[in-house]
Design an enzyme around this catalytic site. Structure first.
Site, mmCIF file in Angstrom:
data_model
loop_
_atom_site.group_PDB
_atom_site.id
_atom_site.type_symbol
_atom_site.label_atom_id
_atom_site.label_comp_id
_atom_site.label_asym_id
_atom_site.label_seq_id
_atom_site.Cartn_x
_atom_site.Cartn_y
_atom_site.Cartn_z
ATOM 1 N N SER A 9 43.864 38.876 43.178
ATOM 2 C CA SER A 9 43.912 40.298 42.848
ATOM 3 C C SER A 9 44.222 41.132 44.080
ATOM 4 O O SER A 9 44.563 42.303 43.946
ATOM 5 C CB SER A 9 42.549 40.742 42.300
ATOM 6 O OG SER A 9 42.185 39.953 41.210
ATOM 7 N N HIS A 54 49.905 37.710 38.702
ATOM 8 C CA HIS A 54 48.564 38.260 38.496
ATOM 9 C C HIS A 54 48.352 38.630 37.037
ATOM 10 O O HIS A 54 48.944 39.581 36.533
ATOM 11 C CB HIS A 54 48.386 39.489 39.408
ATOM 12 C CG HIS A 54 47.020 40.074 39.366
ATOM 13 N ND1 HIS A 54 46.777 41.414 39.168
ATOM 14 C CD2 HIS A 54 45.802 39.486 39.492
ATOM 15 C CE1 HIS A 54 45.473 41.629 39.184
ATOM 16 N NE2 HIS A 54 44.863 40.476 39.375
ATOM 17 N N GLU A 60 51.443 41.011 36.756
ATOM 18 C CA GLU A 60 52.133 41.582 37.913
ATOM 19 C C GLU A 60 52.785 40.428 38.673
ATOM 20 O O GLU A 60 52.140 39.402 38.915
ATOM 21 C CB GLU A 60 51.141 42.305 38.828
ATOM 22 C CG GLU A 60 50.564 43.562 38.197
ATOM 23 C CD GLU A 60 49.480 44.213 39.050
ATOM 24 O OE1 GLU A 60 49.499 45.432 39.193
ATOM 25 O OE2 GLU A 60 48.596 43.500 39.563
ATOM 26 N N ASN A 117 45.094 47.139 40.447
ATOM 27 C CA ASN A 117 43.797 47.206 41.121
ATOM 28 C C ASN A 117 43.749 48.275 42.203
ATOM 29 O O ASN A 117 42.672 48.806 42.495
ATOM 30 C CB ASN A 117 43.403 45.842 41.687
ATOM 31 C CG ASN A 117 42.814 44.958 40.605
ATOM 32 O OD1 ASN A 117 42.039 45.422 39.779
ATOM 33 N ND2 ASN A 117 43.209 43.700 40.571
HETATM 34 P P1 NAD Z 1 35.464 32.793 38.402
HETATM 35 O O1 NAD Z 1 34.349 32.900 39.376
HETATM 36 O O2 NAD Z 1 35.198 32.997 36.942
HETATM 37 O O3 NAD Z 1 36.211 31.374 38.533
HETATM 38 C C1 NAD Z 1 36.580 30.798 39.742
HETATM 39 C C2 NAD Z 1 36.594 29.292 39.515
HETATM 40 O O4 NAD Z 1 37.212 28.651 40.636
HETATM 41 C C3 NAD Z 1 35.198 28.694 39.360
HETATM 42 O O5 NAD Z 1 35.129 28.033 38.103
HETATM 43 C C4 NAD Z 1 35.101 27.714 40.545
HETATM 44 O O6 NAD Z 1 34.379 26.535 40.224
HETATM 45 C C5 NAD Z 1 36.556 27.403 40.811
HETATM 46 N N1 NAD Z 1 36.841 26.932 42.161
HETATM 47 C C6 NAD Z 1 36.359 27.404 43.328
HETATM 48 N N2 NAD Z 1 36.886 26.717 44.368
HETATM 49 C C7 NAD Z 1 37.748 25.792 43.826
HETATM 50 C C8 NAD Z 1 38.607 24.798 44.371
HETATM 51 N N3 NAD Z 1 38.712 24.622 45.684
HETATM 52 N N4 NAD Z 1 39.333 24.035 43.521
HETATM 53 C C9 NAD Z 1 39.236 24.211 42.175
HETATM 54 N N5 NAD Z 1 38.438 25.152 41.604
HETATM 55 C C10 NAD Z 1 37.716 25.930 42.416
HETATM 56 O O7 NAD Z 1 36.576 33.835 38.927
HETATM 57 P P2 NAD Z 1 37.763 34.519 38.074
HETATM 58 O O8 NAD Z 1 37.280 35.818 37.543
HETATM 59 O O9 NAD Z 1 38.350 33.503 37.168
HETATM 60 O O10 NAD Z 1 38.779 34.876 39.262
HETATM 61 C C11 NAD Z 1 39.660 33.892 39.768
HETATM 62 C C12 NAD Z 1 40.805 34.585 40.491
HETATM 63 O O11 NAD Z 1 41.477 35.472 39.563
HETATM 64 C C13 NAD Z 1 40.399 35.444 41.670
HETATM 65 O O12 NAD Z 1 41.403 35.356 42.655
HETATM 66 C C14 NAD Z 1 40.347 36.853 41.074
HETATM 67 O O13 NAD Z 1 40.569 37.871 42.035
HETATM 68 C C15 NAD Z 1 41.527 36.779 40.112
HETATM 69 N N6 NAD Z 1 41.476 37.732 38.991
HETATM 70 C C16 NAD Z 1 40.289 38.014 38.366
HETATM 71 C C17 NAD Z 1 40.280 38.898 37.297
HETATM 72 C C18 NAD Z 1 39.002 39.214 36.570
HETATM 73 O O14 NAD Z 1 38.991 40.152 35.760
HETATM 74 N N7 NAD Z 1 37.928 38.465 36.793
HETATM 75 C C19 NAD Z 1 41.470 39.490 36.857
HETATM 76 C C20 NAD Z 1 42.678 39.152 37.491
HETATM 77 C C21 NAD Z 1 42.660 38.275 38.559
#
Ligand code: NAD
Length: 289
Positions: free
Chosen positions: A122, A143, A155, A194
């Site tokens: 993000s 994204h 995005e 964002n």
């Molecule tokens: P989350 O905490 O729900 O999930 C992250 C996952 O990554 C976890 O299940 C964790 O076990 C796994 N993980 C961590 N290290 C790892 C590795 N080395 N190898 C494999 N898996 C690994 O987080 P999320 O909300 O899914 O966010 C993930 C990404 O998406 C971030 O970069 C976030 O900024 C982006 N994002 C989030 C949103 C949102 O609304 N939450 C929206 C758009 C983008």
């Protein structure tokens, strides 16, 4: 890339990774999801299963298609299982060092030098992740928005090194295969959405922190007064307060504007493990079932 993309890998099967994997598999792509360990891989599978079941219950998907979707998916905890992928989308925690490590590893593991490595970050500069590889021309930001099966936007973010062909292939994939709508952004922390959304969420958190209004009244105000489908604190809970704090920190590091600085209450809630919906409590409480 001359051949169409049919094999994708997703690294991270949390709320975003599982959602991205689901839309890829629903589009008929062979989809491999890599989590950090066997237990997390099982949880990721469960997340997709629950989401598909919800889509069936709501009449958005028929049961046969839901079963086919799961047949297109494998869940693993070894990045080596992504060696034959044409496109890998990274969606692990919003941590620059952890993401750079994944990109460096993928660069070595993914066999086809033409394969594209995308990040769902993000706020972390795409350039930094591209530079962790020897194929920065084939690295870009893709994204998605939460929940991925529902929200139509992605995005697309090219770094200074991303090749125009990489952007073209991924835009065709996002619009043609995943039926998403693309907006392009420069490689600046927060990209388009964002950079606009996070200062608004932080303003609401500061208002709750100062006692200006309750969390419920802040949310109701924006839902009923501005027709937002969800108030700012409910939205922060949905995104995950750890993710909101990380994005705010990246925006602050990039622009040094006080409006991006994560407020103390947000930091304390993250330290307390009150991360929003995913832990059952944030600004509001949730039934974890
Ligand atoms: P989350 O905490 O729900 O999930 C992250 C996952 O990554 C976890 O299940 C964790 O076990 C796994 N993980 C961590 N290290 C790892 C590795 N080395 N190898 C494999 N898996 C690994 O987080 P999320 O909300 O899914 O966010 C993930 C990404 O998406 C971030 O970069 C976030 O900024 C982006 N994002 C989030 C949103 C949102 O609304 N939450 C929206 C758009 C983008």
């Amino acid at each position: 890339m001359s051949t169409p993309i049919t094999r994708v890998g997703i690294v991270g099967g949390g709320q975003m990774g599982a959602g991205i994997a689901e839309v890829c598999a629903r589009a008929g792509l062979a989809t491999a999801v890599c989590e950090s360990d066997a237990r997390a891989a099982r949880t990721a599978r469960e997340r997709v299963t629950v989401s598909l079941e919800r889509a069936v219950q709501r009449g958005k998907l028929d049961r046969i298609s839901a079963e086919h979707t799961l047949e297109h998916m494998v869940f693993t905890h070894s990045l080596d299982d992504l060696a034959d992928r044409q496109l890998v989308i990274e969606a692990i925690v919003e941590n620059p060092d952890a993401k750079a490590e994944v990109f460096a590893a993928l660069d070595k593991i993914v066999d086809d030098p033409e394969a594209i490595l995308a990040t769902n970050t993000s706020s972390i500069p795409v350039m930094r992740l591209g530079m962790a590889t020897r194929r920065a021309d084939r690295v870009l930001g893709l994204h998605f928005f939460n929940p991925v099966p529902v929200l139509p936007l992605v995005e697309v973010v090219a770094s200074l090194h991303t090749a125009p062909e990489t952007v073209a292939v991924v835009e065709d994939f996002a619009t043609g295969v995943l039926a998403k709508t693309v907006v392009r952004s420069q490689d600046r922390a927060g990209f388009v959405v964002n950079a606009l959304l996070i200062p608004y969420l932080l303003a609401a958190i500061r208002m709750a922190e100062s006692g200006f209004a309750t969390a419920t009244d802040l949310d109701t105000g924006m839902e009923l007064g501005c027709a937002h489908p969800m108030g700012p604190l409910k939205l922060a809970d949905l995104i995950g307060l750890d993710t909101v704090a990380s994005i705010a920190q990246s925006l602050y590091d990039e622009f040094k504007e006080p409006l991006y600085a994560p407020p103390p209450l947000l930091q304390r809630m993250v330290e307390a493990g009150l991360l929003g919906r995913k832990t059952g409590r944030g600004f509001h409480t949730y039934d974890r079932g």
